[in-house]
Design a protein around this motif. Structure first.
Motif, PDB file in Angstrom:
ATOM      1  N   ARG A 345       0.819  -1.219   0.000  1.00 29.10           N
ATOM      2  CA  ARG A 345       0.000   0.000   0.000  1.00 29.10           C
ATOM      3  C   ARG A 345       0.847   1.261   0.000  1.00 29.10           C
ATOM      4  N   MET A 349       0.542   3.896  -2.838  1.00 22.89           N
ATOM      5  CA  MET A 349       0.095   5.260  -2.523  1.00 22.89           C
ATOM      6  C   MET A 349       1.151   6.286  -2.928  1.00 22.89           C
ATOM      7  N   LYS A 352       0.591   6.580  -6.665  1.00 28.70           N
ATOM      8  CA  LYS A 352      -0.677   7.254  -6.987  1.00 28.70           C
ATOM      9  C   LYS A 352      -0.614   8.744  -6.659  1.00 28.70           C
ATOM     10  N   LYS A 549     -17.239   8.775  -4.166  1.00 31.56           N
ATOM     11  CA  LYS A 549     -16.054   7.921  -3.980  1.00 31.56           C
ATOM     12  C   LYS A 549     -14.805   8.543  -4.602  1.00 31.56           C
ATOM     13  N   GLN A 552     -13.710  11.310  -2.269  1.00 34.15           N
ATOM     14  CA  GLN A 552     -13.168  10.797  -1.005  1.00 34.15           C
ATOM     15  C   GLN A 552     -11.782  10.195  -1.225  1.00 34.15           C
ATOM     16  N   THR A 553     -11.624   9.554  -2.357  1.00 32.42           N
ATOM     17  CA  THR A 553     -10.318   8.981  -2.696  1.00 32.42           C
ATOM     18  C   THR A 553      -9.281  10.081  -2.876  1.00 32.42           C
ATOM     19  N   ALA A 556      -8.243  11.248   0.541  1.00 33.51           N
ATOM     20  CA  ALA A 556      -7.362  10.280   1.210  1.00 33.51           C
ATOM     21  C   ALA A 556      -5.963  10.331   0.605  1.00 33.51           C
ATOM     22  N   THR A 557      -5.893  10.506  -0.697  1.00 28.75           N
ATOM     23  CA  THR A 557      -4.587  10.557  -1.366  1.00 28.75           C
ATOM     24  C   THR A 557      -3.864  11.854  -1.006  1.00 28.75           C
ATOM     25  N   PHE A 560      -2.324  11.397   2.290  1.00 29.04           N
ATOM     26  CA  PHE A 560      -1.094  10.614   2.186  1.00 29.04           C
ATOM     27  C   PHE A 560       0.070  11.517   1.787  1.00 29.04           C
ATOM     28  N   SER A 563       1.213  13.720   4.730  1.00 29.53           N
ATOM     29  CA  SER A 563       1.865  13.095   5.882  1.00 29.53           C
ATOM     30  C   SER A 563       3.074  12.249   5.512  1.00 29.53           C
ATOM     31  N   ARG A 564       3.112  11.774   4.293  1.00 34.17           N
ATOM     32  CA  ARG A 564       4.198  10.846   3.946  1.00 34.17           C
ATOM     33  C   ARG A 564       5.212  11.425   2.965  1.00 34.17           C
TER      34      ARG A 564
END
Lengths: 591, 591
Positions: A345, A349, A352, A549, A552-553, A556-557, A560, A563-564
């Motif tokens: 993941r 991620m 993506k 969806k 929301q995706t 969420a991306t 990511f 934070s990452r």
């Protein structure tokens, strides 16, 4: 065999929900409503998937061959090239006057990503032609434009860029190719050029080489370089093809990737050439091509990352291996799909969030080009000029990294050529090198662009980030995106400040941090893009979108990325602030 | 064509000045004085440079071929293999009883780096044999050892590892290869294995395959897997070669790199096999090979980085391009060498500081293996077991990155195959995948090794860093090295603490950060190595060394690592502490 589906939905989201292109006051943009762009993107996506994708592995495996002075492209390339021409794709953003469709550059970029993702080596024939045509458009006389452009816009004739010589690449002042003036106003070009992409092939009637050369007696070094149009076949005043010019292919290079493109050694033996633009101002004319080419190369980084990601994702969903530690997700099967594993993941991620963020950055950059050219906006021109090395350097470095990560998802199957993941990595690798190696991009950014017009453009960039952050700070749901972008931007400002203060004492204090600065800048840009996409998705959700969806995706991306990926800016800043000393301490002899 | 010079001086510095190997209380180490190791390293370096290096490009270009069931290696491989055998290199660290030279593993590792750097694909034939022999040594009966080992130690017969099947790699519990017991105590092995390195070839009289298979009726999944010795040619009790066994090569894979090594699909059709170790305990036996193999693969990462760096450095010193911004360094020439440019320096220093740091880490790891095996030191065994995934994962990821950076120094010349830089990258790429893809290494580290024996080994690692820092905190000149290592180690401890606390709630909080943790751990290890090297160099300078330049260079390189590489630990920690949520938020279907 890898597959590819053009990300039309994502491109539409960026063009309309994020960039609001049809609302921009740029000539030609009012026409770009959702339906219009959807039709173009869908059609381009179809050709990319159905025509170009199947030829990608063919090109890699067959490569190009030189036989008796003639270059042959891989099986199927010519038919596909003809199909692209018939669809009018090569001239999509070229003036109608020369047979183009006059659409904005942003549309050319959006579809260019799809084509490049499907088959980078193939698209380079068309891409180089576009660049060469742009240079003639910008610097040619009316007669030259009418003579060369119509055939180039249609890709009946293709174009090339001839800069590099065996002993000089970045430092073109060392060039040896000569251009001797003739009585009829033409020049005789003599010398050898190497690494000429699309240098020759069997898909076009003629090849129009743009060649840098020195006119004897001119200024020393880079100030004595001029640009010439040197056709493979001579063309008379009525546009008829005539005798073969004194230009030939010495060999085709054996390369790590992009085998489908003929990278040629070109020998000029008294070839007839025509001065393009002013004498001794060849670099200026060439830069018209190079800036466009650099954006196109950045786009290739994104494109290879996208197609590699799509295949890695498919594999991660299909391949059963191991069990989810929190409980089986496919209890009736022998194992769970790879995608249940957290590190898979993480990998996906990263891919993506890069590809989607890069797409937004790329399309934003393309609208700035339109704003600069179509609306004569000098500020937009300055901003995109500043960001060009970031787009080229950051997107190709990261794009390559992502192809490596995608390959990794396949394990051993990624390393054998059968699955095609190796090709994405090998093809993507060149983008970090050509059109100015990424170290040169970093030098251009820090050594030139940053201080251009008194630092006006970088200040404008900071203002743009600041304004966005201020405007959205209080917006419901935006705090988690605005905060990280603000911090990342502060790191970038601190780095720029460090360069200003310490670079005055010793320019190496800035140059030793240039590569980190380019990446730091890239992260801030992608962070900003993600925050803007988050805003667009929050708005869509608030207004009752029919596709929650998707949005929301997106959110969420975006989380990511914040934070990452954005935490990387702090490390880049720390490296930059350590200055030149650790980098330059050793004498060359002591390495 | 690339060149290679074995870094014998650096290896000597690490073995003696840093690790003080001849002073260690490990059986066999007292013999390892400077002159003794110098003689071995020099001789190995000579063979690496003169015999193996010239064959590296040959292997890449020719590859292996399968004709009528027979595998042929590239031109010159067999003669070189015979030369390696004649020199006794394959058995350098194998027991004398079986024809080896019984030297410590650390010596095998030191020379192994040179050989791998010179020709990775070639060395794999020998490396796999070493791994297979180690497994027989550890798990074979006396009769098996006497039957198989002498010929394997000499490399008259080579070995392989057969794990992967088309549908399973990491998850070997899914394995389908069957082993049916026969009346004479042997087994009939039937199934297909893929990605078998050195699977067959023309350089040895026989190939001894170690094959994982399931005995019907045994436990389900991984607990029902046993290990078998399956020779290509059957061998009678007197050691004479007999009939061809039921094993054949299905095909040779077409790969991104290591073309000189025959990566085979192996078909077992009722082949005769002999159980090695206990029934159903095949994974345990295989892990004997795999741990050794993982260290060997980590070493390959370092090796490719070193040889790529050497060539990039030569190119950077030779190639004239541009001028030093602080003033010409080669005023009489047309331009300055690339190495004057700060970003080229940054690139080269990253490569140099990685290769030398990784060498120290690798050799330290190898001494721990000797300490564990020769001195039966369980603590050393625990520590190296903890660090094995770090050595494998971090050194191969970074090693590959460094080959890419080295390639970048060459610009376009790095992308064409002629200069050999592409091969280093393509060959290095496999090391991130085989012997457990690096994501699996990270999982092994965080999911298993960290908590092993109640977390005792990671605590021992932290103590070791702490003790070093405490001891050297007051040493003249050491503050600039101790400080950064201490900070980096604190980041590592904070990450481990985060895993302990948050992993209890949800294991994904640990696993989502596993890859970052592996890299964070790697940086702390290299930081520690650099601090130890700095200490050794300060001591040498204080005691009036005859080679002050070498030690001043070490100190400068250590400073680079501290200021330019160790800051990365903070970003890894930040990523880790963001937990599982950003990584796991999306449903698989929404990607």
């Amino acid at each position: 065999m890898p597959s590819y589906t053009a990300p039309t939905k994502d491109a539409q989201f960026i063009l309309h929900d994020v960039l609001n292109i049809s609302g921009k006051e740029i000539p030609g943009f009012a026409d770009l409503d959702r339906d219009f762009t959807a039709a173009i993107l869908e059609e381009a996506g179809k050709i990319a998937a159905e025509v170009l994708t199947p030829l990608n592995a063919v090109g890699d495996q067959e490569g190009c061959r030189l036989e008796n002075g003639v270059v042959y492209t891989p099986t199927g390339f010519k038919a596909a090239f003809d199909q692209m021409k018939a669809g009018g794709w090569p001239g999509i953003d070229m003036p109608e006057e020369y047979g183009g469709q006059n659409m904005p550059y942003v549309i050319g970029t959006a579809v260019g990503e799809f084509f490049s993702a499907a088959n980078q080596a193939f698209m380079m024939y068309q891409g180089l032609t576009h660049g060469a045509a742009s240079a003639i458009l910008a610097h040619g006389t009316e007669a030259q434009k009418h003579k060369w452009l119509p055939k180039m816009v249609s890709c009946d004739w293709t174009g090339t860029m001839n800069l590099t010589e065996p002993h000089c690449g970045t430092d073109l002042g060392l060039m040896r190719t000569k251009a001797e003036p003739q009585d009829d106003g033409s020049y005789k070009i003599t010398g050898q050029k190497i690494f000429i992409s699309a240098g020759d092939h069997d898909m076009a009637e003629n090849v129009v080489h743009l060649v840098l050369a020195k006119i004897p007696g001119g200024p020393e070094g880079i100030k004595g370089v001029s640009l010439f149009i040197v056709p493979k076949l001579l063309v008379d005043d009525d546009g008829n093809l005539g005798a073969r010019n004194g230009v030939s292919v010495g060999k085709i290079e054996h390369k790590m990737g992009i085998h489908g493109n003929a990278t040629c050694v070109m020998n000029y033996d008294g070839a007839t050439g025509y001065l393009l633009g002013d004498m001794h101002k060849g670099m200026r004319a060439m830069f018209t091509m190079m800036n466009e080419a650099r954006l196109g190369v950045g786009m290739q980084g994104l494109a290879q990352a996208e197609v590699a990601f799509q295949n890695a994702l498919d594999y991660a969903k299909d391949r059963l291996q191991g069990r989810d530690v929190t409980g089986p997700k496919n209890p009736d099967g022998p194992a769970d799909p790879l995608i249940v594993h957290p590190d898979i993941r993480r990998n996906l991620m990263e891919q993506k969030s890069f590809a989607e963020g890069a797409r937004a950055f790329m399309l934003w950059g393309a609208t700035l080009i339109d704003q600069a050219h179509r609306a004569q906006d000098a500020d937009a021109d300055g901003l995109i000029s500043l960001m060009t090395p970031v787009i080229k350097g950051f997107l190709t470095d990261k794009g390559f990294d992502m192809t490596i990560q995608a390959q990794q998802v396949y394990g051993g199957h990624g390393y054998i050529e059968e699955w095609g993941m190796s090709q994405f990595a090998r093809d993507a690798r060149i983008a970090m090198i050509y059109e100015g190696a990424n170290g040169v991009q970093a030098l251009d950014l820090v050594g030139r662009k940053l201080a251009q017009d008194g630092g006006k453009h970088v200040m404008a960039f900071f203002d743009l980030v600041k304004t966005f952050c201020k405007e959205e700070a209080g917006t419901d749901g935006m705090a988690e995106f605005v905060g990280p972008v603000k911090n990342a931007s502060k790191d970038l400002q601190a780095a720029a400040m460090y360069f200003m203060q310490e670079g005055m004492k010793n320019p190496n204090n800035a140059l030793a941090g240039s590569y980190d600065f380019m990446h730091l800048f890239g992260h801030v840009c992608l962070g900003l893009m993600w925050a803007k996409m988050a805003k667009a998705s929050l708005d869509a959700l608030a207004s009752g979108t029919s596709d929650p969806k998707f949005h929301q995706t997106k959110l969420a991306t975006a989380r990511f990325y914040m934070s990452r990926q954005l935490p990387m800016t702090a490390t880049h800043l720390a490296r930059i602030q350590s200055g030149a000393e650790p980098v330059m301490a050793l004498e060359a002899a002591n390495f």
